[in-house]
Design an enzyme around this catalytic site. Structure first.
Site, PDB file in Angstrom:
ATOM      1  N   ARG A   1       0.846  -1.211   0.000  1.00 11.83           N
ATOM      2  CA  ARG A   1       0.000   0.000   0.000  1.00 11.83           C
ATOM      3  C   ARG A   1       0.874   1.251   0.000  1.00 11.83           C
ATOM      4  O   ARG A   1       0.533   2.251  -0.633  1.00 11.83           O
ATOM      5  CB  ARG A   1      -0.911  -0.003   1.232  1.00 11.83           C
ATOM      6  CG  ARG A   1      -1.968  -1.078   1.195  1.00 11.83           C
ATOM      7  CD  ARG A   1      -2.849  -1.019   2.446  1.00 11.83           C
ATOM      8  NE  ARG A   1      -3.753  -2.164   2.464  1.00 11.83           N
ATOM      9  CZ  ARG A   1      -3.954  -2.958   3.510  1.00 11.83           C
ATOM     10  NH1 ARG A   1      -3.315  -2.726   4.653  1.00 11.83           N
ATOM     11  NH2 ARG A   1      -4.789  -3.961   3.432  1.00 11.83           N
TER      12      ARG A   1
ATOM     13  N   PHE B   1     -10.782  -5.368  -5.968  1.00  6.12           N
ATOM     14  CA  PHE B   1     -10.795  -6.266  -4.797  1.00  6.12           C
ATOM     15  C   PHE B   1     -10.366  -5.455  -3.566  1.00  6.12           C
ATOM     16  O   PHE B   1      -9.395  -5.778  -2.893  1.00  6.12           O
ATOM     17  CB  PHE B   1      -9.842  -7.454  -4.972  1.00  6.12           C
ATOM     18  CG  PHE B   1     -10.046  -8.243  -6.253  1.00  6.12           C
ATOM     19  CD1 PHE B   1     -11.019  -9.222  -6.332  1.00  6.12           C
ATOM     20  CD2 PHE B   1      -9.256  -8.000  -7.374  1.00  6.12           C
ATOM     21  CE1 PHE B   1     -11.209  -9.958  -7.504  1.00  6.12           C
ATOM     22  CE2 PHE B   1      -9.424  -8.732  -8.547  1.00  6.12           C
ATOM     23  CZ  PHE B   1     -10.397  -9.717  -8.622  1.00  6.12           C
TER      24      PHE B   1
ATOM     25  N   ASP C   1     -15.561  -4.352  -4.901  1.00  5.95           N
ATOM     26  CA  ASP C   1     -15.447  -5.628  -4.188  1.00  5.95           C
ATOM     27  C   ASP C   1     -16.811  -6.295  -4.258  1.00  5.95           C
ATOM     28  O   ASP C   1     -17.841  -5.626  -4.285  1.00  5.95           O
ATOM     29  CB  ASP C   1     -15.037  -5.407  -2.722  1.00  5.95           C
ATOM     30  CG  ASP C   1     -14.464  -6.671  -2.086  1.00  5.95           C
ATOM     31  OD1 ASP C   1     -13.230  -6.722  -1.871  1.00  5.95           O
ATOM     32  OD2 ASP C   1     -15.245  -7.608  -1.821  1.00  5.95           O
TER      33      ASP C   1
ATOM     34  N   ASP D   1      -5.855  -6.829  -6.337  1.00  9.10           N
ATOM     35  CA  ASP D   1      -5.438  -7.649  -5.188  1.00  9.10           C
ATOM     36  C   ASP D   1      -6.452  -8.758  -4.973  1.00  9.10           C
ATOM     37  O   ASP D   1      -7.224  -8.749  -4.005  1.00  9.10           O
ATOM     38  CB  ASP D   1      -5.318  -6.751  -3.941  1.00  9.10           C
ATOM     39  CG  ASP D   1      -4.887  -7.541  -2.710  1.00  9.10           C
ATOM     40  OD1 ASP D   1      -4.308  -8.636  -2.873  1.00  9.10           O
ATOM     41  OD2 ASP D   1      -5.130  -7.053  -1.589  1.00  9.10           O
TER      42      ASP D   1
ATOM     43  N   CYS E   1      -1.720 -13.622  -3.607  1.00  8.22           N
ATOM     44  CA  CYS E   1      -1.517 -14.183  -2.268  1.00  8.22           C
ATOM     45  C   CYS E   1      -1.705 -15.690  -2.295  1.00  8.22           C
ATOM     46  O   CYS E   1      -1.871 -16.313  -1.252  1.00  8.22           O
ATOM     47  CB  CYS E   1      -2.450 -13.521  -1.257  1.00  8.22           C
ATOM     48  SG  CYS E   1      -4.182 -13.783  -1.615  1.00  8.22           S
TER      49      CYS E   1
HETATM   50  N1  SAH Z   1      -7.102  -5.273  -1.241  1.00  7.33           N
HETATM   51  C1  SAH Z   1      -7.681  -5.662   0.017  1.00  7.33           C
HETATM   52  C2  SAH Z   1      -7.663  -7.150   0.273  1.00  7.33           C
HETATM   53  C3  SAH Z   1      -8.355  -7.957  -0.796  1.00  7.33           C
HETATM   54  S1  SAH Z   1      -8.821  -9.559  -0.283  1.00  7.33           S
HETATM   55  C4  SAH Z   1      -6.971  -4.901   1.133  1.00  7.33           C
HETATM   56  O1  SAH Z   1      -6.012  -4.172   0.868  1.00  7.33           O
HETATM   57  O2  SAH Z   1      -7.386  -5.022   2.293  1.00  7.33           O
HETATM   58  C5  SAH Z   1      -9.739 -10.084  -1.647  1.00  7.33           C
HETATM   59  C6  SAH Z   1     -11.117  -9.442  -1.803  1.00  7.33           C
HETATM   60  O3  SAH Z   1     -11.656  -9.866  -3.050  1.00  7.33           O
HETATM   61  C7  SAH Z   1     -12.156  -9.825  -0.761  1.00  7.33           C
HETATM   62  O4  SAH Z   1     -12.577  -8.637  -0.125  1.00  7.33           O
HETATM   63  C8  SAH Z   1     -13.321 -10.429  -1.556  1.00  7.33           C
HETATM   64  O5  SAH Z   1     -14.587 -10.009  -1.095  1.00  7.33           O
HETATM   65  C9  SAH Z   1     -13.064  -9.898  -2.936  1.00  7.33           C
HETATM   66  N2  SAH Z   1     -13.551 -10.702  -4.063  1.00  7.33           N
HETATM   67  C10 SAH Z   1     -13.471 -12.018  -4.252  1.00  7.33           C
HETATM   68  N3  SAH Z   1     -13.955 -12.363  -5.467  1.00  7.33           N
HETATM   69  C11 SAH Z   1     -14.338 -11.213  -6.066  1.00  7.33           C
HETATM   70  C12 SAH Z   1     -14.901 -10.894  -7.349  1.00  7.33           C
HETATM   71  N4  SAH Z   1     -15.151 -11.843  -8.245  1.00  7.33           N
HETATM   72  N5  SAH Z   1     -15.161  -9.600  -7.628  1.00  7.33           N
HETATM   73  C13 SAH Z   1     -14.905  -8.645  -6.725  1.00  7.33           C
HETATM   74  N6  SAH Z   1     -14.380  -8.887  -5.509  1.00  7.33           N
HETATM   75  C14 SAH Z   1     -14.099 -10.153  -5.185  1.00  7.33           C
END
Ligand code: SAH
Length: 406
Positions: free
Chosen positions: A221, A237, A259, A308, A348
């Site tokens: 970040r 995401f 998200d 992410d 991840c």
């Molecule tokens: N970038 C975030 C962490 C992401 S974790 C941070 O910095 O805190 C991954 C995320 O992807 C989760 O919140 C989950 O809800 C979302 N996710 C999973 N599949 C998805 C999709 N098809 N479209 C959008 N979001 C999705």
């Protein structure tokens, strides 16, 4: 009699003898021994018992937690024969603390205090969110000392609340039921506000994702923040808003955060407001794969696209699909970049290693007819240690690429 003798001062701990292959793994610094490599042990050992690990001929190799129900039958906690109990737990937590102090993170009030195998405590995750600790106990071996762990955390960190999020597939593999709720400080509110490099986040350890908040992206970040001035940003995401809010702290002109979780978008919106960023932040609850295609079709472009995604595979059989997932999401992300735009992308997935992930990015770039130059490489922050001998601890990959003009 060799094998039944005991040198742990607190009393006998049972022995387990392992194969030559298992011994080689221990010697290479890996913490996992599989069921196939167990050779000899007393009958009737209960799941979660801590044992002395021995070679076939009875030489001591270390101490491990046994669970024959799990594919990972032994998890090494020390290369020495130790006396299990609160004193050892206290020692491991102290070591974890000093590891972070050495990295300059001693005074941090939002960080992972203990990260499972990476801190030689397999199955114990402890996150600190100001005066709240959020813990996960994911192995039968840690479950055995649950009360000692909680007592030690309370005495070392004086939290107002210790909240337990012992949930998810890992516990099922260990034959354990899920447990969620206050483990100490009953009745106290489950929300705290953390300060992460000057950006504030509300963390709810009861309702938030995993332990409440993703601490592992902290260093990445910062990279995004430092590249964001004046840019329009897509936070793909976004979960509770981490990357997008750091981008705004770095002077981004606007953030669109997406998200699929309604909870995440709601929490991210509150976090945007908490930082006074609401006028430059917009959130959408949507499937990103669909949303990205629609944005691309409507001609919308961004100067910086952050991707992410969640772990695309949890078991080896899913690896192929995961690689395809990285190729697809990055290809669509690239199509949304304005000329000279930046793609900040993460993985991840433990089962997809750095070369494999790079290969997926390479084919995404080829499909998108994009020439990418490396701008910055990220990775895990110091509260997520990486063990050379255990590649599974090296799960978080991150890089920023610039799309050259054609
Ligand atoms: N970038 C975030 C962490 C992401 S974790 C941070 O910095 O805190 C991954 C995320 O992807 C989760 O919140 C989950 O809800 C979302 N996710 C999973 N599949 C998805 C999709 N098809 N479209 C959008 N979001 C999705």
């Amino acid at each position: 009699m060799a094998g039944e003798s005991v040198d742990a001062p607190g009393g006998p701990i049972p022995f387990v003898r392992i194969s030559r292959r298992g011994e080689e793994r221990v010697n290479a610094g890996h913490a996992w021994i599989f069921g196939d490599d167990l050779r000899e042990m007393p009958p009737g050992l209960p799941p979660g018992v801590w044992v002395r690990v021995e070679s076939r001929s009875g030489l001591p190799l270390g101490t491990a937690m046994l669970n024959t129900r799990s594919r990972i039958a032994l998890r090494i906690v020390s290369r020495e024969v130790i006396e299990p109990g609160r004193a050892f737990i206290a020692r491991r937590l102290r070591e974890a603390r000093s590891r972070r102090e050495m990295a300059g993170w001693g005074a941090e009030r939002a960080m992972r205090l203990c990260f499972s195998e990476a801190d030689a405590m397999p199955g114990l995750v402890v996150d600190r969110f100001d005066d709240v600790l959020s813990i996960q106990i994911l192995t039968a071996g840690m479950e055995t000392y649950r009360q000692e762990i909680i007592d030690e955390l309370v005495s070392a960190y004086s939290p107002r609340l210790v909240y337990e999020r012992s949930e998810g597939g890992a516990r099922k593999h260990e034959g354990l039921a899920e447990r969620k709720g206050a483990a100490y400080g009953e009745g106290a509110g489950t929300t705290s506000v953390i300060d992460s490099d000057g950006v504030r986040f509300m963390v709810d350890v009861e309702k938030g994702p995993k332990t409440g908040f993703f601490l592992d992206q902290r260093a990445n970040r910062r990279i995004v923040r430092d590249l964001s001035a004046g840019k329009s940003v897509l936070d793909g995401f976004c979960s509770t808003g981490g990357f997008g809010l750091y981008a705004l702290a770095g002077g981004a002109s606007a953030v669109l955060a997406v998200d699929s979780s309604d909870y995440a978008i709601g929490a991210a919106r509150e976090n945007a407001a908490l930082n006074g960023f609401d006028d430059r932040w917009e959130g959408r609850s949507a499937n990103l794969f669909h949303e990205l295609r629609e944005l691309a079709a409507s001609g919308r472009r961004f100067d910086l696209v952050v991707l992410d995604p969640p772990a695309f595979a949890k078991a080896r059989e899913g690896r192929e699909g995961a690689v395809r997932g990285y190729r697809d999401v990055n290809r669509i992300g690239l199509s949304l970049l304005s000329p000279g735009g930046l793609l900040a992308t993460a993985s991840c997935t433990q089962l997809v290693d750095l070369p494999t992930w790079k290969e997926a990015l390479r084919s995404a770039a080829a499909d998108a007819r994009a020439d990418l130059e490396l701008v910055s490489v990220g990775g895990p922050p110091p509260d997520h240690p990486v063990l050379l001998g255990m590649p599974e601890t090296d799960y978080l990959k991150f890089a920023v690429w610039r799309k050259r003009s054609p």
